[in-house]
Design an enzyme around this catalytic site. Structure first.
Site, short mmCIF file in Angstrom:
data_model
loop_
_atom_site.label_atom_id
_atom_site.label_comp_id
_atom_site.label_asym_id
_atom_site.label_seq_id
_atom_site.Cartn_x
_atom_site.Cartn_y
_atom_site.Cartn_z
N GLN A 27 -26.58 -67.38 74.00
CA GLN A 27 -25.48 -67.22 73.01
C GLN A 27 -25.53 -68.41 72.05
OE1 GLN A 27 -24.33 -66.78 76.60
NE2 GLN A 27 -25.19 -64.78 76.22
N THR A 85 -29.55 -56.72 73.44
CA THR A 85 -28.92 -56.26 74.69
C THR A 85 -28.23 -54.92 74.51
OG1 THR A 85 -28.63 -58.55 75.34
CG2 THR A 85 -27.29 -56.94 76.51
N ARG A 132 -25.76 -55.90 63.88
CA ARG A 132 -25.06 -57.18 63.77
C ARG A 132 -24.39 -57.29 62.41
NH1 ARG A 132 -30.40 -60.00 66.01
NH2 ARG A 132 -30.09 -59.57 68.22
N ASP A 170 -27.91 -65.14 68.85
CA ASP A 170 -28.96 -64.42 68.13
C ASP A 170 -29.58 -65.24 67.00
OD1 ASP A 170 -28.22 -62.18 69.70
OD2 ASP A 170 -26.65 -61.70 68.26
N GLU A 171 -29.66 -66.54 67.19
CA GLU A 171 -30.22 -67.39 66.11
C GLU A 171 -31.73 -67.33 66.04
OE1 GLU A 171 -28.18 -68.53 68.47
OE2 GLU A 171 -26.37 -69.31 67.53
N GLY A 178 -30.19 -61.99 75.21
CA GLY A 178 -31.39 -61.16 75.13
C GLY A 178 -32.38 -61.76 74.17
N HIS A 179 -33.63 -61.78 74.56
CA HIS A 179 -34.65 -62.14 73.59
C HIS A 179 -35.87 -61.24 73.82
CE1 HIS A 179 -34.71 -65.34 76.79
NE2 HIS A 179 -35.78 -64.63 77.06
N LYS A 209 -33.55 -68.13 68.87
CA LYS A 209 -33.95 -69.24 69.75
C LYS A 209 -35.23 -68.93 70.49
CE LYS A 209 -29.88 -68.99 71.84
NZ LYS A 209 -29.10 -68.08 71.02
N THR A 265 -17.79 -65.85 74.46
CA THR A 265 -18.21 -65.45 75.80
C THR A 265 -17.45 -66.32 76.80
OG1 THR A 265 -20.13 -64.92 77.17
CG2 THR A 265 -20.27 -66.98 75.87
N LEU A 278 -36.02 -67.57 57.32
CA LEU A 278 -35.96 -67.88 55.88
C LEU A 278 -36.51 -66.70 55.06
CD1 LEU A 278 -35.20 -70.35 54.05
CD2 LEU A 278 -37.64 -70.76 53.85
P1 IMP Z 1 -19.66 -61.09 76.76
O1 IMP Z 1 -20.41 -62.36 76.84
O2 IMP Z 1 -20.48 -59.88 77.11
O3 IMP Z 1 -18.36 -61.15 77.51
O4 IMP Z 1 -19.24 -60.86 75.22
C1 IMP Z 1 -18.31 -61.71 74.56
C2 IMP Z 1 -18.67 -61.88 73.09
O5 IMP Z 1 -19.88 -62.62 72.99
C3 IMP Z 1 -18.93 -60.57 72.36
O6 IMP Z 1 -18.52 -60.73 71.01
C4 IMP Z 1 -20.43 -60.42 72.41
O7 IMP Z 1 -20.91 -59.64 71.34
C5 IMP Z 1 -20.85 -61.87 72.28
N1 IMP Z 1 -22.15 -62.14 72.88
C6 IMP Z 1 -22.43 -62.29 74.20
N2 IMP Z 1 -23.73 -62.55 74.37
C7 IMP Z 1 -24.28 -62.59 73.14
C8 IMP Z 1 -25.60 -62.86 72.67
O8 IMP Z 1 -26.55 -63.13 73.43
N3 IMP Z 1 -25.78 -62.80 71.33
C9 IMP Z 1 -24.75 -62.56 70.47
N4 IMP Z 1 -23.51 -62.32 70.87
C10 IMP Z 1 -23.28 -62.33 72.20
#
Ligand code: IMP
Length: 423
Positions: free
Chosen positions: A221, A297, A302, A8-9, A35-36, A11, A236, A329
């Site tokens: 991610q 997503t 957050r 979630d930077e 997700g974006h 990107k 992940t 910023l």
């Molecule tokens: P999973 O990828 O759904 O198995 O989730 C594993 C961990 O990665 C959890 O803490 C999720 O919240 C985190 N995560 C997975 N995808 C994202 C993303 O796109 N943004 C932020 N966190 C993510």
């Protein structure tokens, strides 16, 4: 282009900007957990699998072999784009080596998370990502795209796998059995639609590179969620850091010229696991509201905190990044004083490096360095020199901690709000 934090930077904004100067855009890992949000005309669309470059004419989007592909989500997105006049056809290619996410993966994701105690929960997105990559690693239960698009092969494998899964789910969780034939009926229709998009994507990319095309690899991610180098087990299941680019795309590392890292001007995290700079007070709440820090997503709020120079510098070293872009910023404009984490302490002792043990990370206290805030809206700044001095000092401090140049900073979510540093 890879995230340097826990995902979630922002990107998407950087990719959106860069896409215009690239011929090919590649997703190399993750799946519908990413997700974006993109804006198409007047509407905002959340995309999870289709690379956001799809909005740019003349950009070929590639879903690489490292992706966990959920056909249901993919076609929902393709249809939503089509309804808004964005045609998806020859501009999308999907790897025949990618692994397919099926309903039993999502079921297993939710059953296994529910069975864990509160402190052990990973807080997954529930998109079946972990179980799909587990099947990839264990091989016999995997369905890759090349299996999926051959009806007989898909049906045979699916029936065998669902039978095994049903036995496991019943024994471990007392779950009702899944109906393989019903899954086949629904998913064979997706397979038929998917087939025209499928090709050998490493071969396609090798040819594109040989022909002098510009290729951008879009990380999903972030580096700290990488299954090997992130904050395991709260990560992940793919190599979401820079080390995943080659494995997830088939493009050798020496073909990649620039590693661009993207980080927020602060830190966010969603899901379980330690986050040393987390702010559970009003400051964290202010960052969340000003930054609209809710998951694309899952919609989950957050966790928000100060910029973590210790964790982000670790990501930079891991990925060999040569440039960084800082996003959001403007979110920090309210504060009189800002803190930056310059290291961690455990039991009064400064850590020499980013810890691998989650228990150590849990105990880590951030060493915070105060910096003066700029207390003025920066969202209207149209170029780097217009940024207030205190904001430039803040960026300079981040840069010195990371040891790589910051080449761009975002002062808001719009394309025009990404300011490049004058060279
Ligand atoms: P999973 O990828 O759904 O198995 O989730 C594993 C961990 O990665 C959890 O803490 C999720 O919240 C985190 N995560 C997975 N995808 C994202 C993303 O796109 N943004 C932020 N966190 C993510």
């Amino acid at each position: 282009m890879v995230g340097l934090q826990w995902g979630d930077e922002g990107k998407g904004q950087v990719v959106d900007y860069l896409s215009a100067s690239f011929d090919v855009l590649v997703r190399y890992g993750g799946g519908a957990n990413a997700g974006h949000t993109v804006t198409v005309g007047d509407t905002r669309l959340g995309l999870h699998l289709v690379p956001s470059g799809i909005l740019h004419e003349n950009v070929l989007c590639v879903i690489g072999n490292g992706v966990a592909l959920d056909p249901e989500v993919l076609f929902e997105e393709i249809d939503a784009l089509g309804a808004r006049g964005v045609a998806v056809g020859d501009n999308l290619r999907i790897s025949d080596r990618a692994h397919v996410v099926l309903p039993y993966h999502k079921l297993e994701d939710s059953l296994s998370e529910a069975a864990l105690g509160q402190s052990a929960k990973i807080g997954t997105t529930g998109r079946g990502i972990g179980p799909c990559y587990s099947d990839k690693a264990s091989r016999s239960n995997a369905i890759r795209v090349h299996h999926f698009i051959k009806p007989e092969v898909f049906r045979r494998r699916l029936i065998e796998i669902v039978e095994r899964k049903n036995r496991i789910f019943a024994a471990l969780y007392g779950a009702d059995p899944l109906d393989a034939e019903a899954i086949y009926r629904k998913f064979s229709a997706y397979a038929e639609r998917l087939a025209p998009f499928v090709c050998d994507t490493p071969d396609l990319l090798h040819r594109a590179i040989a022909a002098g095309k510009h290729v951008l690899f879009e990380g999903a991610q972030g580096s700290l969620l990488d299954v090997d180098h992130g904050t395991f087990p709260f990560v992940t299941s793919s190599n979401s850091g820079a080390c995943g680019v080659s494995a997830g795309s088939g493009v050798p590392a020496q073909a990649i010229r620039t590693f661009l890292g993207v980080a927020k001007a602060y830190t966010t995290r969603v899901g379980g696991g330690a986050m040393p700079t987390e702010l559970t007070d009003g400051i964290g709440q202010t960052i969340r509201e000003r930054g609209r820090e809710y998951g694309t997503t899952t919609g989950r709020p957050r966790r928000c905190g100060w910029f973590d120079g210790m964790a982000t510098a670790y990501s930079v070293r891991l990925g060999g990044f040569n440039a960084v872009s800082i996003v959001g910023l403007n979110v920090l404009s309210e504060f009189e004083t800002l803190n930056i984490c310059v290291g961690y302490e455990v039991n009064g002792r400064k850590l020499e490096h980013f810890p691998s043990d989650p228990e150590v990370l849990e105990q880590a206290r951030p060493i915070l360095e105060p910096l003066r805030g700029w207390k003025q809206d920066v969202s209207g700044c149209s170029c780097w020199p217009e940024l207030p001095t205190a904001a430039q000092e803040y960026l300079a401090r981040i840069e010195s901690l990371l040891g790589v140049p910051i080449i761009a900073v975002a002062v808001g979510p719009q394309r025009s709000q990404l300011l490049f540093r004058p060279s």
